[in-house]
Design a protein around this motif. Sequence first.
Motif, PDB file in Angstrom:
ATOM      1  N   ALA A   1       0.872  -1.148  -0.020  1.00 43.43           N
ATOM      2  CA  ALA A   1       0.184  -0.067  -0.063  1.00 43.43           C
ATOM      3  C   ALA A   1       0.879   1.143  -0.072  1.00 43.43           C
ATOM      4  O   ALA A   1       0.328   2.093  -0.669  1.00 43.43           O
ATOM      5  CB  ALA A   1      -1.020   0.026   1.250  1.00 43.43           C
ATOM      6  N   GLY A   2       2.011   1.402   0.780  1.00 46.46           N
ATOM      7  CA  GLY A   2       2.949   2.353   0.743  1.00 46.46           C
ATOM      8  C   GLY A   2       3.472   2.670  -0.762  1.00 46.46           C
ATOM      9  O   GLY A   2       3.601   3.635  -1.112  1.00 46.46           O
ATOM     10  N   LEU A   3       3.661   1.326  -1.499  1.00 45.39           N
ATOM     11  CA  LEU A   3       4.142   1.784  -2.604  1.00 45.39           C
ATOM     12  C   LEU A   3       3.248   2.424  -3.749  1.00 45.39           C
ATOM     13  O   LEU A   3       3.551   3.153  -4.693  1.00 45.39           O
ATOM     14  CB  LEU A   3       4.721   0.271  -3.389  1.00 45.39           C
ATOM     15  CG  LEU A   3       5.940  -0.360  -2.777  1.00 45.39           C
ATOM     16  CD1 LEU A   3       6.142  -1.677  -3.242  1.00 45.39           C
ATOM     17  CD2 LEU A   3       7.171   0.527  -3.096  1.00 45.39           C
ATOM     18  N   TYR A   4       1.939   1.930  -3.642  1.00 49.51           N
ATOM     19  CA  TYR A   4       0.788   2.551  -4.253  1.00 49.51           C
ATOM     20  C   TYR A   4       0.799   3.878  -3.895  1.00 49.51           C
ATOM     21  O   TYR A   4       0.490   4.835  -4.867  1.00 49.51           O
ATOM     22  CB  TYR A   4      -0.437   1.951  -3.967  1.00 49.51           C
ATOM     23  CG  TYR A   4      -0.849   0.459  -4.417  1.00 49.51           C
ATOM     24  CD1 TYR A   4      -0.134   0.206  -5.856  1.00 49.51           C
ATOM     25  CD2 TYR A   4      -1.125  -0.501  -3.835  1.00 49.51           C
ATOM     26  CE1 TYR A   4      -0.412  -0.958  -6.414  1.00 49.51           C
ATOM     27  CE2 TYR A   4      -1.455  -2.058  -4.368  1.00 49.51           C
ATOM     28  CZ  TYR A   4      -0.989  -2.042  -5.480  1.00 49.51           C
ATOM     29  OH  TYR A   4      -1.329  -3.475  -6.155  1.00 49.51           O
ATOM     30  N   VAL A   5       1.068   4.576  -2.711  1.00 46.13           N
ATOM     31  CA  VAL A   5       0.926   5.782  -2.209  1.00 46.13           C
ATOM     32  C   VAL A   5       1.975   6.661  -3.062  1.00 46.13           C
ATOM     33  O   VAL A   5       1.960   7.664  -3.745  1.00 46.13           O
ATOM     34  CB  VAL A   5       1.038   6.137  -0.671  1.00 46.13           C
ATOM     35  CG1 VAL A   5       1.233   7.451  -0.434  1.00 46.13           C
ATOM     36  CG2 VAL A   5      -0.365   5.450  -0.164  1.00 46.13           C
ATOM     37  N   LEU A   6       3.347   5.948  -3.255  1.00 44.59           N
ATOM     38  CA  LEU A   6       4.452   6.669  -3.750  1.00 44.59           C
ATOM     39  C   LEU A   6       4.119   6.538  -5.183  1.00 44.59           C
ATOM     40  O   LEU A   6       4.611   7.554  -5.763  1.00 44.59           O
ATOM     41  CB  LEU A   6       5.771   5.704  -3.552  1.00 44.59           C
ATOM     42  CG  LEU A   6       6.321   6.143  -2.036  1.00 44.59           C
ATOM     43  CD1 LEU A   6       7.428   5.045  -1.960  1.00 44.59           C
ATOM     44  CD2 LEU A   6       6.350   7.387  -1.820  1.00 44.59           C
ATOM     45  N   ALA A   7       3.400   5.786  -5.943  1.00 46.60           N
ATOM     46  CA  ALA A   7       2.970   5.623  -7.314  1.00 46.60           C
ATOM     47  C   ALA A   7       1.653   6.753  -7.683  1.00 46.60           C
ATOM     48  O   ALA A   7       1.243   6.666  -8.700  1.00 46.60           O
ATOM     49  CB  ALA A   7       2.810   4.530  -7.890  1.00 46.60           C
ATOM     50  N   LEU A   8       1.340   7.491  -6.673  1.00 48.46           N
ATOM     51  CA  LEU A   8       0.225   8.515  -6.666  1.00 48.46           C
ATOM     52  C   LEU A   8      -1.101   7.880  -6.905  1.00 48.46           C
ATOM     53  O   LEU A   8      -2.056   8.261  -7.550  1.00 48.46           O
ATOM     54  CB  LEU A   8       0.622   9.375  -7.705  1.00 48.46           C
ATOM     55  CG  LEU A   8       1.619  10.415  -7.406  1.00 48.46           C
ATOM     56  CD1 LEU A   8       1.800  11.173  -8.625  1.00 48.46           C
ATOM     57  CD2 LEU A   8       1.539  11.236  -6.341  1.00 48.46           C
ATOM     58  N   ALA A   9      -1.172   6.530  -6.572  1.00 49.97           N
ATOM     59  CA  ALA A   9      -2.278   5.632  -6.663  1.00 49.97           C
ATOM     60  C   ALA A   9      -3.030   5.607  -5.008  1.00 49.97           C
ATOM     61  O   ALA A   9      -3.183   4.509  -4.650  1.00 49.97           O
ATOM     62  CB  ALA A   9      -2.224   4.503  -7.309  1.00 49.97           C
ATOM     63  N   ASP A  10      -3.733   6.828  -4.809  1.00 48.24           N
ATOM     64  CA  ASP A  10      -4.116   6.899  -3.338  1.00 48.24           C
ATOM     65  C   ASP A  10      -5.488   6.089  -3.053  1.00 48.24           C
ATOM     66  O   ASP A  10      -5.619   5.284  -2.283  1.00 48.24           O
ATOM     67  CB  ASP A  10      -4.537   8.299  -2.923  1.00 48.24           C
ATOM     68  CG  ASP A  10      -3.284   9.253  -2.990  1.00 48.24           C
ATOM     69  OD1 ASP A  10      -2.208   8.726  -3.013  1.00 48.24           O
ATOM     70  OD2 ASP A  10      -3.724  10.611  -3.273  1.00 48.24           O
ATOM     71  N   PHE A  11      -6.325   5.991  -4.237  1.00 48.82           N
ATOM     72  CA  PHE A  11      -7.358   4.813  -4.086  1.00 48.82           C
ATOM     73  C   PHE A  11      -7.042   3.453  -4.079  1.00 48.82           C
ATOM     74  O   PHE A  11      -7.533   2.815  -3.034  1.00 48.82           O
ATOM     75  CB  PHE A  11      -8.567   5.417  -5.225  1.00 48.82           C
ATOM     76  CG  PHE A  11      -9.636   4.611  -5.120  1.00 48.82           C
ATOM     77  CD1 PHE A  11     -10.684   4.724  -4.334  1.00 48.82           C
ATOM     78  CD2 PHE A  11      -9.984   3.361  -6.066  1.00 48.82           C
ATOM     79  CE1 PHE A  11     -11.904   4.014  -4.051  1.00 48.82           C
ATOM     80  CE2 PHE A  11     -11.054   2.641  -6.014  1.00 48.82           C
ATOM     81  CZ  PHE A  11     -11.793   2.846  -4.802  1.00 48.82           C
ATOM     82  N   ILE A  12      -6.103   3.216  -4.872  1.00 47.78           N
ATOM     83  CA  ILE A  12      -5.744   1.733  -4.899  1.00 47.78           C
ATOM     84  C   ILE A  12      -5.112   1.469  -3.395  1.00 47.78           C
ATOM     85  O   ILE A  12      -5.226   0.300  -3.003  1.00 47.78           O
ATOM     86  CB  ILE A  12      -4.709   1.310  -5.930  1.00 47.78           C
ATOM     87  CG1 ILE A  12      -5.422   1.917  -7.177  1.00 47.78           C
ATOM     88  CG2 ILE A  12      -4.186  -0.008  -5.844  1.00 47.78           C
ATOM     89  CD1 ILE A  12      -4.822   1.601  -8.477  1.00 47.78           C
TER      90      ILE A  12
ATOM     91  N   THR B   1      -7.914   1.078  -0.936  1.00 55.00           N
ATOM     92  CA  THR B   1      -8.615  -0.151  -1.212  1.00 55.00           C
ATOM     93  C   THR B   1      -7.581  -1.256  -0.616  1.00 55.00           C
ATOM     94  O   THR B   1      -8.388  -2.573  -0.007  1.00 55.00           O
ATOM     95  CB  THR B   1      -8.818  -0.247  -2.741  1.00 55.00           C
ATOM     96  OG1 THR B   1      -9.734   0.810  -2.899  1.00 55.00           O
ATOM     97  CG2 THR B   1      -9.571  -1.507  -3.134  1.00 55.00           C
ATOM     98  N   GLN B   2      -6.402  -1.421  -0.971  1.00 55.92           N
ATOM     99  CA  GLN B   2      -5.458  -2.188  -0.451  1.00 55.92           C
ATOM    100  C   GLN B   2      -5.650  -2.264   0.955  1.00 55.92           C
ATOM    101  O   GLN B   2      -5.742  -3.513   1.603  1.00 55.92           O
ATOM    102  CB  GLN B   2      -3.979  -1.809  -0.905  1.00 55.92           C
ATOM    103  CG  GLN B   2      -3.010  -2.801  -0.420  1.00 55.92           C
ATOM    104  CD  GLN B   2      -2.712  -4.147  -1.171  1.00 55.92           C
ATOM    105  OE1 GLN B   2      -3.310  -4.196  -2.056  1.00 55.92           O
ATOM    106  NE2 GLN B   2      -2.044  -4.887  -0.409  1.00 55.92           N
ATOM    107  N   ILE B   3      -5.714  -1.495   1.775  1.00 60.42           N
ATOM    108  CA  ILE B   3      -5.542  -1.444   3.154  1.00 60.42           C
ATOM    109  C   ILE B   3      -6.937  -1.988   3.724  1.00 60.42           C
ATOM    110  O   ILE B   3      -6.867  -2.964   4.507  1.00 60.42           O
ATOM    111  CB  ILE B   3      -5.187  -0.104   3.778  1.00 60.42           C
ATOM    112  CG1 ILE B   3      -3.698   0.277   3.792  1.00 60.42           C
ATOM    113  CG2 ILE B   3      -5.518   0.028   5.201  1.00 60.42           C
ATOM    114  CD1 ILE B   3      -3.275   1.650   3.709  1.00 60.42           C
TER     115      ILE B   3
END
Length: 181
Positions: free
Chosen positions: A42-53, A56-58
Motif C-alpha cells: 500500500a505504501g508503494l501505491y501511495v508513492l505511485a500516486l495511486a491513493d485510491f488503490i 482499497t489495499q488497506i
Amino acid sequence: MTLKALFYLMGFMTLASAVFVAASKNLVRSVFMFFVTLLTLAGLYVLALADFIAITQIVIYVGGILVLILFAFMLSGKETLANLQQQSSNFISISKLPALLLAVLFFIVLINILFKSDINNLQWVKEAVAGKNTFTPTDNTVNNIGINLMTTYLLPFEAISILLMMALVGAAHLSRKENKT
C-alpha cells in the motif's frame, strides 16, 4: 530522504517480507509478515500516486482478507495445524520441481522484458504526454470514485458487503466444533 530511496526501501521491505511469508514454517509469523507485506505494498501505491488503490489495499486486503485468514487460523483445530507443521520441510525437492521451473522461467521472461524495453520511448507514453493525458497529484479522481460509490453504485456495494458477511458467518458456523453428547 528522497522519493527514490523511499521507493527502494519500501520495495525491499515488500520483497523481504513476502519471501519470509513463503519460506517460514511458523504459520503465525507468516500471517503477521503477510500483514507487513500488504501494508508496504500500500505504501508503494501511495508513492505511485495511486491513493485510491492504496486505501482499497488497506481496507480490503489488510482489513478483510487478512482478518479472514486470522479467523481461519484461530478456528482451525490443533490437529490440522500440527499436520501443516509436519509437512516436508525441504525448500527444494523433486515434487516442487515443476513450480520451481515455472518460477525461474517467469523470472527470465521478466528480466528479458525489462532489459529489452525502453520505457521512456514507448509510443503510447509519448502520445499520452503529448495529449496531456496524464494524472497529476491534484486530480480529483478519488473524490469522483467516492461520490460514484456512494450514489450510483451504492446498492451493489452494499449487496457485496452483505454477501461477504454471510460468507464469513457461514464459514464460522461450519468450522465450529459440535459437541457430540
